[in-house]
Design an enzyme around this catalytic site. Structure first.
Site, mmCIF file in Angstrom:
data_model
loop_
_atom_site.group_PDB
_atom_site.id
_atom_site.type_symbol
_atom_site.label_atom_id
_atom_site.label_comp_id
_atom_site.label_asym_id
_atom_site.label_seq_id
_atom_site.Cartn_x
_atom_site.Cartn_y
_atom_site.Cartn_z
ATOM 1 N N GLY A 27 22.741 14.112 32.298
ATOM 2 C CA GLY A 27 24.083 14.552 32.632
ATOM 3 C C GLY A 27 24.781 13.492 33.460
ATOM 4 N N LYS A 31 19.410 14.563 35.543
ATOM 5 C CA LYS A 31 18.602 14.709 34.330
ATOM 6 C C LYS A 31 18.397 16.169 33.958
ATOM 7 C CE LYS A 31 15.377 10.910 33.570
ATOM 8 N NZ LYS A 31 14.114 10.316 33.973
ATOM 9 N N LYS A 47 18.333 21.360 35.256
ATOM 10 C CA LYS A 47 19.084 20.157 35.600
ATOM 11 C C LYS A 47 18.848 19.858 37.070
ATOM 12 C CE LYS A 47 23.738 18.206 35.163
ATOM 13 N NZ LYS A 47 25.111 18.486 34.729
ATOM 14 N N CYS A 94 18.023 28.059 27.650
ATOM 15 C CA CYS A 94 17.745 26.866 26.853
ATOM 16 C C CYS A 94 18.468 26.938 25.516
ATOM 17 C CB CYS A 94 16.249 26.673 26.645
ATOM 18 S SG CYS A 94 15.872 25.047 25.981
ATOM 19 N N ASP A 140 35.697 17.398 31.013
ATOM 20 C CA ASP A 140 34.707 16.602 30.291
ATOM 21 C C ASP A 140 34.315 17.308 28.991
ATOM 22 O OD1 ASP A 140 33.328 14.155 30.235
ATOM 23 O OD2 ASP A 140 31.486 15.068 30.973
#
Ligand code: I85
Length: 347
Positions: A27, A31, A47, A94, A140
């Site tokens: 990210g 990670k 994360k 997930c 983003d």
């Protein structure tokens, strides 16, 4: 949005088991790994962010946004020492279906249709609508941040990574007695909408790629974000070339034009986007087969570049705005100083 986040201070190991070697991605701030919930055996994504006010902001915003069906859910957050540093560990559901465009690219037998593209745009729109309604700009929105819950047909598309998300101020800055509203610049008045307009531009680029398989602005093979491409983005120069665009409806093209409008103030808002007939009445959108899957497959080696170019364009949008505000603040401060001086001399 009333969800209160309870950050767990005890060790993550008590509840989760890291799946060694399984890195799901990188990210902006940290990670992403795969892990297993010990009690249920469920696979989840984790994360890791180094603790900082910025990381706290990401967690806070993402957690609030988790209530939306089209946003990746945060399940747990831990505050642990990891590699001798204070870290925030974000446990998410997930997403095993992979990225949006990889899935379309893998579609070989049955053609990907305009109606399917409309359904996807409607889903991404719902995520943005939810965020903008609560005055959150994601800033983003790009292909790598759009993931499917599973490889099944029933999978749900969701938005992730709140590393650049921002709560846009709704508190009227003009209420603060720094300057009178008579000579305030329109950019200041619209700063809230500027951040939101980045997301709308992203929606335009994603919609364009969905319908043909290549992006609206791209540098001529090789140089990422060449001067030529910058110029094309700034002046809004893009076309709908044949044969890929020949059969695409005029409604879709009109909507793209409204999203890729260069002036952010004139760009479509999420409310306007969601009420557009192409989005609103998805089941009347023609089931025209598109070139997208074929193009995405043929241009597979180009994809990394497409991603880099979009990431760069988004970063420029975020920077430009900061510059704008700074210079304006500066101007206003000067005015403020002058006025103070005058006032002092009159006393
Ligand atoms: N599952 N941008 C690209 C991933 N489940 N992924 C990225 N920022 C994030 C990775 C790099 C997005 O905040 C990211 C973030 C969060 C995730 C995330 C969240 C939940 C996943 C950076 C997967 C996955 C799991 C199993 C299989 C597969 C993918 O990435 C696949 F099938 F695709 F191989």
């Amino acid at each position: 949005m009333t969800a209160i986040l309870d950050i767990k201070k005890y060790s993550l190991d008590q509840e989760y088991e890291l799946i060694p070697g399984e890195v799901l991605g990188m990210g902006i701030n940290g990670k992403v790994f795969a892990c297993k919930h010990k009690v249920t055996g469920q696979k989840r994504a984790m994360k890791i962010l180094q603790d900082s006010p910025k990381a706290r902001r990401e967690v806070e915003i993402h957690y609030r946004a988790s209530q939306c069906k089209h946003i990746v859910k945060i399940v747990d957050v831990f505050e642990n020492i990891y590699r001798e540093k204070f870290c925030l560990l974000i446990i998410m559901e997930c997403m095993t279906g992979g990225e949006l465009f990889n899935r379309i690219q893998q579609r070989a037998e049955t053609a990907f249709t305009e109606r399917e593209a409309a359904i996807i745009m409607c889903d991404i729109g719902k995520a943005i609508e939810f965020l903008h309604k609560f005055n959150i700009a994601h800033r983003d929105v790009k292909p790598e941040n759009l993931l499917y819950t599973s490889p099944k047909d029933t999978a749900v598309l969701k938005l992730t990574d709140f590393g650049f998300a921002k709560v846009v101020s709704t508190t009227n800055s003009l209420a603060t007695p720094c300057y009178t509203p008579y000579y305030v610049a329109p950019e200041v008045l619209g700063s809230e909408n500027y951040d939101k307009s980045c997301d709308m531009w992203s929606l335009g680029v994603i919609m364009y790629i969905l319908l043909c398989g290549f992006p609206p602005f791209y540098s001529y093979r090789g140089l990422a974000l060449s001067p030529g491409m910058k110029k094309r983005i700034r002046s809004g120069q893009y076309t709908f070339p044949s044969p890929e665009w020949s059969a695409v409806s005029e409604k879709a093209k009109t909507l793209i034009r409204k999203l890729l409008t260069t002036d952010p103030a004139k760009r479509l808002s999420i409310t306007e986007f969601m009420s557009d007939p192409w989005i609103q009445t998805v089941d009347t959108v023609p089931q025209t087969p598109l070139y997208s899957a074929r193009v995405l497959k043929e241009e597979e080696e180009q994809w990394v570049e497409v991603q880099n170019e979009m990431a760069h364009a988004l970063s420029e949008m975020r920077v430009e705005h900061v510059k704008q505000i700074k210079t304006l603040d500066h101007v206003n401060n000067k005015l403020l100083k002058k006025r103070k001086k005058r006032q002092q001399s009159q006393e």
